[in-house]
Scaffold this motif. Structure first.
Motif, PDB file in Angstrom:
ATOM      1  N   GLY A  27       1.391  17.620 -29.303  1.00 57.98           N
ATOM      2  CA  GLY A  27       2.106  16.692 -30.188  1.00 57.98           C
ATOM      3  C   GLY A  27       1.304  15.434 -30.455  1.00 57.98           C
ATOM      4  N   TYR A  28       0.682  14.900 -29.413  1.00 55.68           N
ATOM      5  CA  TYR A  28      -0.142  13.698 -29.563  1.00 55.68           C
ATOM      6  C   TYR A  28      -1.311  13.968 -30.511  1.00 55.68           C
ATOM      7  N   LEU A  29      -2.011  15.074 -30.295  1.00 56.61           N
ATOM      8  CA  LEU A  29      -3.169  15.412 -31.112  1.00 56.61           C
ATOM      9  C   LEU A  29      -2.776  15.647 -32.575  1.00 56.61           C
ATOM     10  N   LEU A  30      -1.712  16.392 -32.809  1.00 53.03           N
ATOM     11  CA  LEU A  30      -1.283  16.664 -34.184  1.00 53.03           C
ATOM     12  C   LEU A  30      -0.838  15.388 -34.886  1.00 53.03           C
ATOM     13  N   ASN A  31      -0.212  14.488 -34.154  1.00 46.39           N
ATOM     14  CA  ASN A  31       0.171  13.192 -34.715  1.00 46.39           C
ATOM     15  C   ASN A  31      -1.075  12.370 -35.038  1.00 46.39           C
ATOM     16  N   LEU A  32      -2.052  12.386 -34.139  1.00 48.88           N
ATOM     17  CA  LEU A  32      -3.313  11.673 -34.348  1.00 48.88           C
ATOM     18  C   LEU A  32      -4.018  12.183 -35.610  1.00 48.88           C
ATOM     19  N   TRP A  33      -3.904  13.477 -35.855  1.00 48.90           N
ATOM     20  CA  TRP A  33      -4.510  14.092 -37.041  1.00 48.90           C
ATOM     21  C   TRP A  33      -3.659  13.907 -38.300  1.00 48.90           C
ATOM     22  N   ASN A  34      -2.548  13.208 -38.178  1.00 53.16           N
ATOM     23  CA  ASN A  34      -1.639  12.952 -39.301  1.00 53.16           C
ATOM     24  C   ASN A  34      -1.054  14.222 -39.911  1.00 53.16           C
ATOM     25  N   LEU A  35      -0.815  15.231 -39.082  1.00 52.32           N
ATOM     26  CA  LEU A  35      -0.133  16.413 -39.591  1.00 52.32           C
ATOM     27  C   LEU A  35       1.337  16.085 -39.827  1.00 52.32           C
ATOM     28  N   HIS A  36       1.986  16.923 -40.586  1.00 49.90           N
ATOM     29  CA  HIS A  36       3.396  16.721 -40.933  1.00 49.90           C
ATOM     30  C   HIS A  36       4.238  16.612 -39.659  1.00 49.90           C
ATOM     31  N   SER A  37       5.299  15.854 -39.721  1.00 49.07           N
ATOM     32  CA  SER A  37       6.156  15.639 -38.545  1.00 49.07           C
ATOM     33  C   SER A  37       6.715  16.943 -37.987  1.00 49.07           C
ATOM     34  N   ILE A  38       6.923  17.958 -38.834  1.00 45.31           N
ATOM     35  CA  ILE A  38       7.438  19.237 -38.323  1.00 45.31           C
ATOM     36  C   ILE A  38       6.429  19.887 -37.391  1.00 45.31           C
ATOM     37  N   ASN A  39       5.128  19.730 -37.671  1.00 46.83           N
ATOM     38  CA  ASN A  39       4.098  20.260 -36.784  1.00 46.83           C
ATOM     39  C   ASN A  39       4.118  19.538 -35.444  1.00 46.83           C
ATOM     40  N   VAL A  40       4.234  18.222 -35.509  1.00 51.02           N
ATOM     41  CA  VAL A  40       4.265  17.413 -34.280  1.00 51.02           C
ATOM     42  C   VAL A  40       5.489  17.784 -33.451  1.00 51.02           C
ATOM     43  N   GLU A  41       6.648  17.867 -34.090  1.00 45.74           N
ATOM     44  CA  GLU A  41       7.875  18.191 -33.352  1.00 45.74           C
ATOM     45  C   GLU A  41       7.883  19.629 -32.849  1.00 45.74           C
ATOM     46  N   ALA A  42       7.304  20.547 -33.598  1.00 41.05           N
ATOM     47  CA  ALA A  42       7.226  21.935 -33.120  1.00 41.05           C
ATOM     48  C   ALA A  42       6.367  21.994 -31.865  1.00 41.05           C
ATOM     49  N   ALA A  43       5.264  21.247 -31.848  1.00 34.97           N
ATOM     50  CA  ALA A  43       4.411  21.213 -30.654  1.00 34.97           C
ATOM     51  C   ALA A  43       5.156  20.578 -29.481  1.00 34.97           C
ATOM     52  N   LEU A  44       5.835  19.489 -29.750  1.00 34.80           N
ATOM     53  CA  LEU A  44       6.538  18.770 -28.681  1.00 34.80           C
ATOM     54  C   LEU A  44       7.755  19.518 -28.143  1.00 34.80           C
ATOM     55  N   PHE A  45       8.504  20.175 -29.021  1.00 31.49           N
ATOM     56  CA  PHE A  45       9.834  20.652 -28.631  1.00 31.49           C
ATOM     57  C   PHE A  45      10.056  22.155 -28.791  1.00 31.49           C
ATOM     58  N   HIS A  46       9.002  22.963 -28.944  1.00 28.02           N
ATOM     59  CA  HIS A  46       9.239  24.394 -29.145  1.00 28.02           C
ATOM     60  C   HIS A  46       9.859  25.054 -27.918  1.00 28.02           C
ATOM     61  N   HIS A  47       9.776  24.427 -26.749  1.00 30.20           N
ATOM     62  CA  HIS A  47      10.460  24.952 -25.557  1.00 30.20           C
ATOM     63  C   HIS A  47      11.842  24.315 -25.368  1.00 30.20           C
ATOM     64  N   GLU A  48      12.066  23.193 -26.015  1.00 31.06           N
ATOM     65  CA  GLU A  48      13.320  22.450 -25.868  1.00 31.06           C
ATOM     66  C   GLU A  48      13.790  21.942 -27.232  1.00 31.06           C
ATOM     67  N   PRO A  49      14.195  22.850 -28.113  1.00 32.24           N
ATOM     68  CA  PRO A  49      14.536  22.437 -29.479  1.00 32.24           C
ATOM     69  C   PRO A  49      15.668  21.413 -29.565  1.00 32.24           C
ATOM     70  N   GLU A  50      16.513  21.394 -28.549  1.00 33.19           N
ATOM     71  CA  GLU A  50      17.629  20.441 -28.571  1.00 33.19           C
ATOM     72  C   GLU A  50      17.144  18.993 -28.485  1.00 33.19           C
ATOM     73  N   LYS A  51      15.901  18.773 -28.075  1.00 29.86           N
ATOM     74  CA  LYS A  51      15.347  17.424 -27.980  1.00 29.86           C
ATOM     75  C   LYS A  51      14.675  16.967 -29.278  1.00 29.86           C
ATOM     76  N   SER A  52      14.544  17.860 -30.251  1.00 27.22           N
ATOM     77  CA  SER A  52      13.902  17.497 -31.514  1.00 27.22           C
ATOM     78  C   SER A  52      14.825  16.611 -32.338  1.00 27.22           C
ATOM     79  N   SER A  53      14.256  15.959 -33.333  1.00 30.15           N
ATOM     80  CA  SER A  53      15.061  15.083 -34.180  1.00 30.15           C
ATOM     81  C   SER A  53      16.055  15.919 -34.985  1.00 30.15           C
TER      82      SER A  53
END
Length: 142
Positions: free
Chosen positions: A61-87
């Motif tokens: 999530g940190y790396l994808l955010n650093l690369w300015n990828l779309h927020s869905i990419n960042v959130e998928a990386a961060l929360f694909h194991h815990e979708p209930e924590k996504s925005s």
């Protein structure tokens, strides 16, 4: 499928690649533990083996955010194991993506999946089972 959703399958586990490339000993320890505990998923093993280190989800999530990828990419990386924590704005697609990951585990690895959380999220248990059956049949024909 919206264009911004099309790359989440490729980018969601990029944190694992970073772990493997830059922290191979740590990655090996996680894999060894994962193989010794087949009932657990990689993410759970990662948290147990390295509780003080950032898991692949945070690294990715940190790396994808650093690369300015779309927020869905960042959130998928961060929360694909815990979708209930996504925005709230991305939760539905992250839940669907999480279900897709679970279905791959069922079909490719032969693992079982608890369908109750998905049924509670308005996914029909019968539809999910039918998808699994169809994927397995297509796989057998190959």
């Amino acid at each position: 499928v919206k264009e911004e959703f099309s790359s989440i399958g490729i980018t969601h586990n990029i944190g694992k690649i970073i772990l493997l490339q830059y922290f191979p000993e740590s990655y090996k320890n996680i894999l060894d533990y994962y193989q010794a505990h087949p009932i657990k998923d990689f993410y759970s093993c990662e948290l147990e083996v390295n509780p003080d280190n950032s898991p692949h989800t945070q690294i990715g999530g940190y790396l994808l955010n650093l690369w300015n990828l779309h927020s869905i990419n960042v959130e998928a990386a961060l929360f694909h194991h815990e979708p209930e924590k996504s925005s709230e704005s991305t939760r539905e697609i992250i839940r669907i993506f999480n279900l897709a990951i679970q279905l791959v585990e069922v079909v490719e690895v032969g693992e079982s999946v608890d369908l109750r959380p998905y049924v509670n999220q308005n996914f029909s248990k019968d539809v999910i089972k039918e998808i699994i059956i169809q994927i397995r049949e297509k796989k057998r024909k190959k």
